[in-house]
Design an enzyme around this catalytic site. Structure first.
Site, PDB file in Angstrom:
ATOM      1  N   LYS A 149       0.859  -1.403   0.151  1.00  0.00           N
ATOM      2  CA  LYS A 149      -0.274   0.071  -0.046  1.00  0.00           C
ATOM      3  C   LYS A 149       1.193   1.185  -0.274  1.00  0.00           C
ATOM      4  CE  LYS A 149      -2.346   2.355   3.755  1.00  0.00           C
ATOM      5  NZ  LYS A 149      -3.249   2.234   5.593  1.00  0.00           N
ATOM      6  N   ASP A 176      -3.437   5.268  -0.162  1.00  0.00           N
ATOM      7  CA  ASP A 176      -4.380   5.369   0.526  1.00  0.00           C
ATOM      8  C   ASP A 176      -3.438   7.059   0.980  1.00  0.00           C
ATOM      9  OD1 ASP A 176      -5.121   6.615   3.163  1.00  0.00           O
ATOM     10  OD2 ASP A 176      -3.917   5.143   4.212  1.00  0.00           O
ATOM     11  N   GLU A 201      -7.777   3.718  -0.850  1.00  0.00           N
ATOM     12  CA  GLU A 201      -8.218   3.900   0.532  1.00  0.00           C
ATOM     13  C   GLU A 201      -8.515   5.548   1.241  1.00  0.00           C
ATOM     14  OE1 GLU A 201      -5.565   2.334   3.478  1.00  0.00           O
ATOM     15  OE2 GLU A 201      -6.733   2.946   5.121  1.00  0.00           O
ATOM     16  N   ASP A 226     -11.788   4.627   5.932  1.00  0.00           N
ATOM     17  CA  ASP A 226     -10.613   4.116   7.054  1.00  0.00           C
ATOM     18  C   ASP A 226     -11.161   5.173   8.154  1.00  0.00           C
ATOM     19  OD1 ASP A 226      -8.804   4.762   8.907  1.00  0.00           O
ATOM     20  OD2 ASP A 226      -7.090   4.992   8.211  1.00  0.00           O
ATOM     21  N   LYS A 250      -9.477  -0.084  12.180  1.00  0.00           N
ATOM     22  CA  LYS A 250      -8.446  -0.202  13.663  1.00  0.00           C
ATOM     23  C   LYS A 250      -9.636  -0.547  15.004  1.00  0.00           C
ATOM     24  CE  LYS A 250      -5.857   3.064  10.555  1.00  0.00           C
ATOM     25  NZ  LYS A 250      -5.719   4.418   9.694  1.00  0.00           N
ATOM     26  N   GLY A 278      -3.189   0.168  10.651  1.00  0.00           N
ATOM     27  CA  GLY A 278      -1.849  -0.376  12.010  1.00  0.00           C
ATOM     28  C   GLY A 278      -1.889   1.733  12.063  1.00  0.00           C
TER      29      GLY A 278
HETATM   30  O1  OSB Z   1      -4.036   6.131   6.894  1.00  0.00           O
HETATM   31  O2  OSB Z   1      -3.303   3.359   7.598  1.00  0.00           O
HETATM   32  C1  OSB Z   1      -3.452   5.391   7.680  1.00  0.00           C
HETATM   33  C2  OSB Z   1      -0.263   5.607   9.960  1.00  0.00           C
HETATM   34  C3  OSB Z   1      -0.705   5.932  11.098  1.00  0.00           C
HETATM   35  C4  OSB Z   1      -2.265   7.089  10.931  1.00  0.00           C
HETATM   36  C5  OSB Z   1      -2.998   6.430   9.578  1.00  0.00           C
HETATM   37  C6  OSB Z   1      -2.775   5.475   8.921  1.00  0.00           C
HETATM   38  C7  OSB Z   1      -0.984   4.471   8.961  1.00  0.00           C
HETATM   39  C8  OSB Z   1      -0.339   3.413   8.431  1.00  0.00           C
HETATM   40  C9  OSB Z   1       0.698   2.477   8.524  1.00  0.00           C
HETATM   41  O3  OSB Z   1      -1.127   3.754   6.919  1.00  0.00           O
HETATM   42  C10 OSB Z   1       0.149   1.514   8.852  1.00  0.00           C
HETATM   43  C11 OSB Z   1       1.041   0.376   9.979  1.00  0.00           C
HETATM   44  O4  OSB Z   1       1.374   0.018   9.347  1.00  0.00           O
HETATM   45  O5  OSB Z   1       0.735   0.806  11.384  1.00  0.00           O
HETATM   46 MG    MG Z   2      -5.573   4.978   6.126  1.00  0.00          MG
END
Ligand code: OSB
Ligand code: MG
Length: 358
Positions: A149, A176, A201, A226, A250, A278
């Site tokens: 991603k 994303d 995303e 998200d 999440k 994450g």
């Molecule tokens: O939008 O998924 C997201 C990290 C911090 C805030 C938002 C996002 C993210 C990530 C990282 O995409 C995902 C990870 O590897 O923890």
């Molecule tokens: Mg995201």
């Protein structure tokens, strides 16, 4: 905790994380939870310094001295506080952790999981140059990750996707945007359709569902939400209105394991696949994300990756390891199956507050 490599999204770059952990003591056991609020109120209006006083002044006092037999009884006790889902999740999840260990059951079983292995993807931030990005993708593919991603924003999107797809035409790829686009850019977003993406995303506003439904009609690429999904009703609305074809769960964003399970169930009932997002978690949150990812409808690789992508030294033992096949094998020990390194946490701690019976 310093990150092994900086992480950049459409809202900025970070080099290290300030991590807020919660531990709960109950009948001689300690349960751990991680509050995924960020250093700044950028991904969400919640951030570490809004989470902290909410925890110490409202949420923790609402639980002190209460008798609970299950983690899932937590949300009702915290419901007087509106919003603040991230600190609520940290507390609730710590109680699920305790429940699992009291019952000597793996957390994943307690949550109702069925998978013994979970599929892993990676989220790769915006880099200093396209070459640096290609190198990072190469490394992650060699490590076995099953989905790449890429973070995108205007100026780092179609141009980058062209380079990536001309080198790897077949890999499972998604993007994303973290809300970096508006409806004025529909024509631009339609160009993403040329790259055979698994999903795009959160292209539009962080709090929007309605206009994503409009956008989805104009795109071939599946939209994944998200930021906009804060609870199960949001998921139901998003699915019914056609705002997305995939949802990222999440646990911190939706307020804890109970609500995460509800979002999962709404999506499952509507045949919308979910995957586990994450928030650059330490091992504490990471181990809990693994447990959640064992639920049946987590049908797509999540942003749950190995500890060493983020930390030189993680605060759990063993560190989270991903196999050459891009899988994490779920442990059968009670709780998460990972030991929290309290000695190391103590060394890293810069601020601490205890809330107890008065
Ligand atoms: O939008 O998924 C997201 C990290 C911090 C805030 C938002 C996002 C993210 C990530 C990282 O995409 C995902 C990870 O590897 O923890
Ligand atoms: Mg995201």
């Amino acid at each position: 905790m310093p990150l092994v490599h900086f992480f950049e999204t459409s809202f900025g770059r970070i080099y290290s994380r300030r991590i807020l952990l919660v531990s709960v003591q109950c009948d001689g056991l300690i349960g751990w939870g991680e509050c995924v609020a960020g250093e700044d109120p950028f991904y969400s209006s919640e951030w570490i310094d809004s989470a902290w006083p909410t925890l110490t002044r409202y949420l923790a006092p609402a639980l002190i001295g209460k008798t609970l037999t299950q983690g899932r009884e937590t949300p009702a006790l915290l419901s007087k506080v509106r919003g603040h889902r991230m600190p609520k999740a940290a507390l609730e999840n710590a109680l699920w952790d305790i429940e699992a260990r009291q019952k000597r059951q793996p957390l994943w079983k307690l949550l109702g999981g069925t998978r013994r292995e979970i599929a892993c993807g990676v989220s790769i931030g915006i880099q200093d140059s396209p070459d640096q990005l290609l190198e990072k993708i190469q490394t992650e593919l060699e490590a076995g990750y099953r989905r790449i991603k890429l973070k995108v924003k205007p100026g780092w999107d179609v141009n980058i996707l062209e380079k990536v797809r001309s080198r790897w035409s077949e890999i499972t790829l998604s993007v994303d945007a973290n809300s970096a686009y508006t409806l004025d850019e529909v024509e631009h977003l339609r160009k993403f359709d040329a790259f055979n993406l698994l999903m795009i995303e959160q292209p539009l506003w962080n709090d929007d569902i309605y206009y994503h439904a409009r956008l989805q009609k104009d795109l071939r690429t599946a939209i994944c939400l998200d930021e906009s999904i804060e609870h199960a009703r949001d998921a139901a609305f998003a699915v019914e209105s056609g705002a997305c074809r995939i949802i990222n769960i999440k646990v911190g964003r939706v307020g804890g394991f109970s609500e995460a399970k509800k979002v999962h169930d709404v999506c499952h009932a509507n045949n919308v696949p979910v995957w586990c997002g994450g928030m650059l978690e330490s091992g504490v949150g990471r181990a809990q994300n693994i447990a959640l990812s064992t639920l049946e409808n987590f049908r797509l690789p999540g942003d749950v990756s190995g500890s060493k992508r983020y930390w030189k030294e993680d605060i759990i033992e063993p560190a989270v390891e991903v196999s050459r096949e891009g899988l994490i094998t779920v442990k059968d020990e009670p709780g998460t199956g990972y030991r929290v390194r309290e000695d190391l946490i103590e060394k890293l701690t810069v601020r601490k507050e205890t809330v107890g019976p008065t």
